[in-house]
Design a protein around this motif. Structure first.
Motif, mmCIF file in Angstrom:
data_model
loop_
_atom_site.group_PDB
_atom_site.id
_atom_site.type_symbol
_atom_site.label_atom_id
_atom_site.label_comp_id
_atom_site.label_asym_id
_atom_site.label_seq_id
_atom_site.Cartn_x
_atom_site.Cartn_y
_atom_site.Cartn_z
ATOM 1 N N LEU A 138 68.085 5.657 -3.183
ATOM 2 C CA LEU A 138 67.388 4.524 -3.764
ATOM 3 C C LEU A 138 68.242 3.798 -4.797
ATOM 4 C CD1 LEU A 138 63.710 5.768 -4.088
ATOM 5 C CD2 LEU A 138 64.656 4.099 -2.503
ATOM 6 N N MET A 139 69.034 4.554 -5.557
ATOM 7 C CA MET A 139 69.896 3.907 -6.544
ATOM 8 C C MET A 139 70.946 3.045 -5.854
ATOM 9 S SD MET A 139 70.215 6.823 -9.456
ATOM 10 C CE MET A 139 71.752 6.102 -9.943
ATOM 11 N N LEU A 140 71.500 3.587 -4.794
ATOM 12 C CA LEU A 140 72.464 2.832 -4.003
ATOM 13 C C LEU A 140 71.830 1.558 -3.458
ATOM 14 C CD1 LEU A 140 75.079 4.152 -4.065
ATOM 15 C CD2 LEU A 140 74.632 5.275 -1.884
ATOM 16 N N LEU A 141 70.598 1.705 -2.994
ATOM 17 C CA LEU A 141 69.890 0.566 -2.425
ATOM 18 C C LEU A 141 69.639 -0.513 -3.483
ATOM 19 C CD1 LEU A 141 68.530 -0.645 0.047
ATOM 20 C CD2 LEU A 141 66.420 0.521 -0.611
ATOM 21 N N VAL A 142 69.229 -0.084 -4.661
ATOM 22 C CA VAL A 142 68.997 -1.052 -5.741
ATOM 23 C C VAL A 142 70.276 -1.834 -6.008
ATOM 24 C CG1 VAL A 142 68.587 -1.314 -8.225
ATOM 25 C CG2 VAL A 142 67.148 0.214 -6.880
ATOM 26 N N GLU A 143 71.375 -1.135 -6.071
ATOM 27 C CA GLU A 143 72.642 -1.822 -6.345
ATOM 28 C C GLU A 143 72.963 -2.828 -5.241
ATOM 29 O OE1 GLU A 143 76.199 0.475 -6.470
ATOM 30 O OE2 GLU A 143 77.351 -1.222 -7.213
ATOM 31 N N MET B 61 72.634 0.671 -14.289
ATOM 32 C CA MET B 61 73.653 0.755 -13.267
ATOM 33 C C MET B 61 74.450 -0.538 -13.312
ATOM 34 S SD MET B 61 72.693 1.519 -9.431
ATOM 35 C CE MET B 61 73.702 2.745 -8.666
ATOM 36 N N ARG B 94 75.873 8.556 -11.078
ATOM 37 C CA ARG B 94 76.078 7.281 -10.429
ATOM 38 C C ARG B 94 75.671 6.138 -11.375
ATOM 39 N NH1 ARG B 94 77.064 6.668 -5.360
ATOM 40 N NH2 ARG B 94 76.256 8.641 -4.628
ATOM 41 N N LEU B 138 61.835 3.708 -8.971
ATOM 42 C CA LEU B 138 62.909 3.097 -8.189
ATOM 43 C C LEU B 138 62.362 2.332 -6.995
ATOM 44 C CD1 LEU B 138 65.774 5.731 -8.307
ATOM 45 C CD2 LEU B 138 65.633 3.531 -9.453
ATOM 46 N N VAL B 142 63.010 -1.569 -6.263
ATOM 47 C CA VAL B 142 63.557 -2.110 -5.017
ATOM 48 C C VAL B 142 62.687 -3.266 -4.540
ATOM 49 C CG1 VAL B 142 63.931 -1.661 -2.556
ATOM 50 C CG2 VAL B 142 64.704 -0.015 -4.252
#
Lengths: 213, 213
Positions: A138-143, B61, B94, B138, B142
Motif C-alpha cells: 500500500l505504501m508503494l501504491l500511495v507513492e 514518504m 520505506r 493507507l 489511496v
DNA sequence: ACCCCCTGTGTGACTTTATCACTGATACGC
DNA sequence: GCGTATCAGTGATAAAGTCACACAGGGGGT
C-alpha cells in the motif's frame, strides 16, 4: 478437508509446526472459488480469515466517482490481512475482493485464528509478515499514485508482463489496475502504438518491443 | 523508567494484563524525543518496536521527484507497525518519521516483542488492532489520492482543524499533508480567500467561515 | 446472411492538477 | 537599516481527468 492434503513446500503452511498445520487444516473450512466470484464487497461483514491455498484473489477499491483501483493481490499461501481487522473490530470491509484465478481457500474462524496466534510462534510470524507485505504494497501504491506519471506507470505495468508478447486485457480493466480513467489508458496506448512499440486489438495488447523495467 | 509511571487509562497499556504491562515497562527502553527530531529515514535499519506514550509522530514518504506525502500519524499509546515489518524482515524502512509534538517513546527490543506476543492475548489483540488501523489509514489515503479532487481534500483538511480559527502552517507543509505541490495549495487557498472563506498571512490561515465535513 | 445490440475503443473539448521559472513579500539576525 | 532566507503569488505550459459522443467488432437470434 484432509490434513494429509498436498500443499506447496515453500508457502506458509510448510513453514508451520506440524501440529499447528494439522490443527489449521482440520479446523478451517475449505472452499473452492471460481474465477470471477466476488469474495466480499465494501461494507460486508467478515466471516473468518481467508488463507489462499491456490489461485489469486484481487483486492480493489471503488471511489465515490465510480472509478476503481487495484490495491494488491493475495496469492498462494497468503492470508487476507484485511479480514483480520474486520474480524477483530467487527466492522465491514472497506474494499472488495474478486477471484482472479480460480482459488481454493481455507476460512479460519476467529476462534481458530486466536488459538493459533496463541499457540504457534511460526503462525504468528507468518501473520506479521503478511501484514508487513500488505503495508508495503500500500505504501508503494500511495507513492505511485501520488507522484509518478501515468505513462511511466503504464510502461512499468507492461514491463511486468514482459515475457508475454500478447496481453489480453481491456483498456477499462487496465485503467482500474492503475487507478485512472479508461480514456487516459486508451490515449497512452495509442501513443505507444504510434511509436511502434505495441499493436492494439479489441481486448488485446501485442507488445512489439519489450519494455525495460 | 519506573513500572509505576502514569499513563492514560484508555490507551493500550491500560488494556494489558498487569504482569504484561510490568514486563513491558521494565524491558523497554524509554526515550524522550523533542519536536522536529527525525526518528528514522527511508533505508534506515530498525532498532526495536516504538510505542508512543505521549506526543505525536508523523510518518511520511518522499517520492523520486522530491515531493512528500504524510501517510499517517502515530499518537498516544499507538505502536509503529511499520517497524514490525522492518524488524522481522531485517530490512530498511520505506518511509520516514518525524516527531511532530515532543514525545515519550518506549522502544521494545525484538525479543521482548516476541515474548509479549507469545504470552499476552491482549498484547496480541492490540498489535493486530494497530495493524488494522494502519491498513485502514493507507487504504483511505489511496482512495483520496487516486480519486478525490484537491479542492475537496483541502477543504476537508481545513474542516478537521475546524475549531481553531487560526491555523499556523506554511503552504509547503500543507502541500505535503495532501501530497501535492506548493503552488497548487497556494492557488486553491487564494481562491478561498477571494471567496472570503479564509484570510491568509505568512505561515497562517485564518478560517473565516468554518468548513463543514 | 443479416441485423441488432452490447461491449470496447477513439477522440475532441474542456477542466483540474502538476511543473517550471520567476517575481515579490515578510520576518529575522546582525 | 540592510542583507538574507523563507514564504507566497503567478504566468505559461504539460499531463491527467471528465464529459460527450461517434464508431468498430463480434456474437446471438431470426
Amino acid at each position: 478437508m484432509m490434513a494429509t492434503s498436498t500443499f506447496s513446500m515453500d508457502g506458509m503452511l510448510a513453514q508451520l509446526e506440524a501440529d499447528t498445520r494439522t490443527r489449521l487444516l482440520e479446523g478451517a473450512q475449505r472452499v473452492a472459488l471460481p474465477a470471477g466470484r466476488v469474495v466480499f464487497r465494501a461494507g460486508d461483514a467478515c466471516q473468518g480469515l481467508p488463507l489462499v491455498l491456490s489461485g489469486v484473489i484481487r483486492v480493489q477499491m471503488t471511489g465515490a466517482s465510480g472509478n476503481s483501483i487495484v490495491l494488491y493481490r493475495i496469492g498462494e499461501q497468503d492470508v487476507c490481512t484485511l479480514s483480520v481487522g474486520c474480524l477483530m473490530a467487527a466492522r465491514g470491509y472497506r474494499a472488495e475482493a474478486v477471484v482472479e484465478e480460480a482459488a481454493e481457500v481455507l476460512i479460519l474462524p476467529l476462534a481458530l485464528f486466536e488459538e493459533l496466534m496463541a499457540a504457534s510462534p511460526k503462525f504468528r510470524r507468518e501473520m506479521m509478515a503478511a501484514y508487513g507485505r500488505r503495508l508495503d504494497d500500500l505504501m508503494l501504491l500511495v507513492e505511485e499514485v501520488a507522484f509518478r506519471r501515468m505513462d511511466d506507470r503504464l510502461e512499468d505495468w507492461l514491463a511486468l508482463r514482459g515475457s508475454d508478447t500478447v496481453i489480453d486485457i481491456t483498456h477499462q480493466a487496465l485503467a482500474e489496475e492503475l487507478g485512472t480513467a479508461r480514456e487516459v489508458v486508451s490515449r497512452l496506448l495509442k501513443e505507444l502504438e504510434r511509436q511502434g512499440r505495441v499493436s492494439l486489438g479489441r481486448g488485446r495488447i501485442e507488445v512489439r518491443v519489450p519494455f525495460a523495467r
